[in-house]
Scaffold this active site. Structure first.
Site, mmCIF file in Angstrom:
data_model
loop_
_atom_site.group_PDB
_atom_site.id
_atom_site.type_symbol
_atom_site.label_atom_id
_atom_site.label_comp_id
_atom_site.label_asym_id
_atom_site.label_seq_id
_atom_site.Cartn_x
_atom_site.Cartn_y
_atom_site.Cartn_z
ATOM 1 N N HIS A 209 0.011 3.755 4.581
ATOM 2 C CA HIS A 209 -0.861 4.384 3.570
ATOM 3 C C HIS A 209 -0.525 5.731 3.610
ATOM 4 O O HIS A 209 -0.394 6.446 2.461
ATOM 5 C CB HIS A 209 -2.173 4.058 4.107
ATOM 6 C CG HIS A 209 -2.589 2.513 4.025
ATOM 7 N ND1 HIS A 209 -2.258 1.569 4.729
ATOM 8 C CD2 HIS A 209 -3.299 1.977 3.049
ATOM 9 C CE1 HIS A 209 -2.682 0.466 4.547
ATOM 10 N NE2 HIS A 209 -3.309 0.473 3.707
ATOM 11 N N SER B 231 0.842 -1.370 0.062
ATOM 12 C CA SER B 231 0.062 0.104 0.069
ATOM 13 C C SER B 231 0.768 1.421 -0.041
ATOM 14 O O SER B 231 0.320 2.230 -0.521
ATOM 15 C CB SER B 231 -0.827 -0.033 1.309
ATOM 16 O OG SER B 231 -1.905 -0.783 1.014
#
Length: 302
Positions: free
Chosen positions: A249, A186
């Site tokens: 993230h 991610s």
């Protein structure tokens, strides 16, 4: 009302002028090619240019567009992630397809706070994923966005942004969530999205406003759903499971909005001669050095 009407007319005129300009450019290219339509075999490149580049850079891209080298980096990294996932899923088929299990948690790839001295884990964690939903989301996003980006900017630049996001993700996790393990690509995916998001935002009027709104909404929707899933895995995982950090993230997104934006906005420029690139690199390296210092001397995981 009059001002709004004038603004609407101005936007309509701008869009008409842009369309006419593109038609004239295509016609000129046909004439230069001896009556043959050079764009006939470049339809994909033309679509890619409209989605990935501001108007002023499209003609330059179309004049030299080719698939050599092909988007090797994104395809290779995706195949590697899929291969690692299938390996662990087949090895532990009972739970491995759905969530984390012993096989993954003991993998030499996963980032683990207790094994931070094994420095490769700060990058190799991107190869391991927590279930089918996790890997499918990352693969779809990095292929859909990464292949067009690599067609335009080539593998070296896209790889730089991707790996910068991956590294930023693990280092940020080691600081802000120091006692949690980390898996998934991610950080790299969010770096690509962050760089693309900033490029669309800054060049909004030149990248076809209607498409621009759709693109921004799609990115926001994907980020919202993926972050929701990441937060669930972190805070609401069943007692029998293992919570995983989500800081990658956010850090990957910031890496993309700095280094990624600089790289993707220098399509027809020498990247090393752009002062914005060096400012972003210096800021990034300063954060990396702080993270290394934190992990050595200050981390609760010590």
């Amino acid at each position: 009302m009059a001002a709004a009407h004038d603004l609407e007319m101005e936007d309509m005129n701008l869009n008409m002028d842009r369309a006419m300009k593109e038609e004239l450019e295509e016609e000129k290219m046909r004439e230069d090619g001896g009556g043959k339509d050079p764009f006939k075999n470049k339809k994909v490149h033309r679509i890619v240019s409209k989605w990935m580049l501001p108007e002023k850079a499209r003609r330059t891209y179309l004049e030299r567009a080719n698939c050599l080298p092909p988007p090797v980096f994104i395809i290779s990294i995706s195949l590697a992630e899929l291969a690692v996932f299938i390996y662990y899923a087949v090895w532990k088929p009972q739970n491995q397809w759905i969530t984390l299990d012993t096989g993954i948690l003991e993998s030499p790839f996963i980032y683990s706070p207790e094994k931070r001295e094994e420095a490769w884990r700060f990058i190799s964690y991107m190869l391991v994923h927590a279930g089918v939903q996790h890997i499918l989301g990352n693969l779809i996003m990095q292929l859909v966005l990464g292949i067009p980006l690599e067609m335009v900017h080539k593998g070296l630049r896209v790889g730089l942004v991707y790996l910068a996001g991956v590294t930023a993700g693990s280092l940020a996790s080691s600081i802000f969530d120091p006692l949690r393990s980390l898996v998934g690509a991610s950080g790299g995916v969010y770096a690509l999205m962050g760089g693309y998001f900033m490029n669309v935002l800054v060049n909004f009027r030149e990248m076809i406003p209607a498409f621009g709104i759709v693109r921004l909404l799609i990115i926001i929707l994907i980020i919202g759903s993926d972050m929701g899933f990441a937060l669930y895995r972190r805070f609401f995982v069943p007692a029998s499971g293992s919570p995983v950090s989500f800081a990658a993230h956010i850090a990957g997104g910031f890496a993309g909005m700095s280094i990624g934006y600089t790289v993707f906005s220098c399509f027809d420029k020498a990247l090393l001669k752009d002062p914005r690139f060096w400012i972003a690199i210096v800021a990034y390296l300063a954060c990396v050095l702080f993270a290394v210092f934190f992990n050595i001397f200050l981390s609760p995981a010590n």
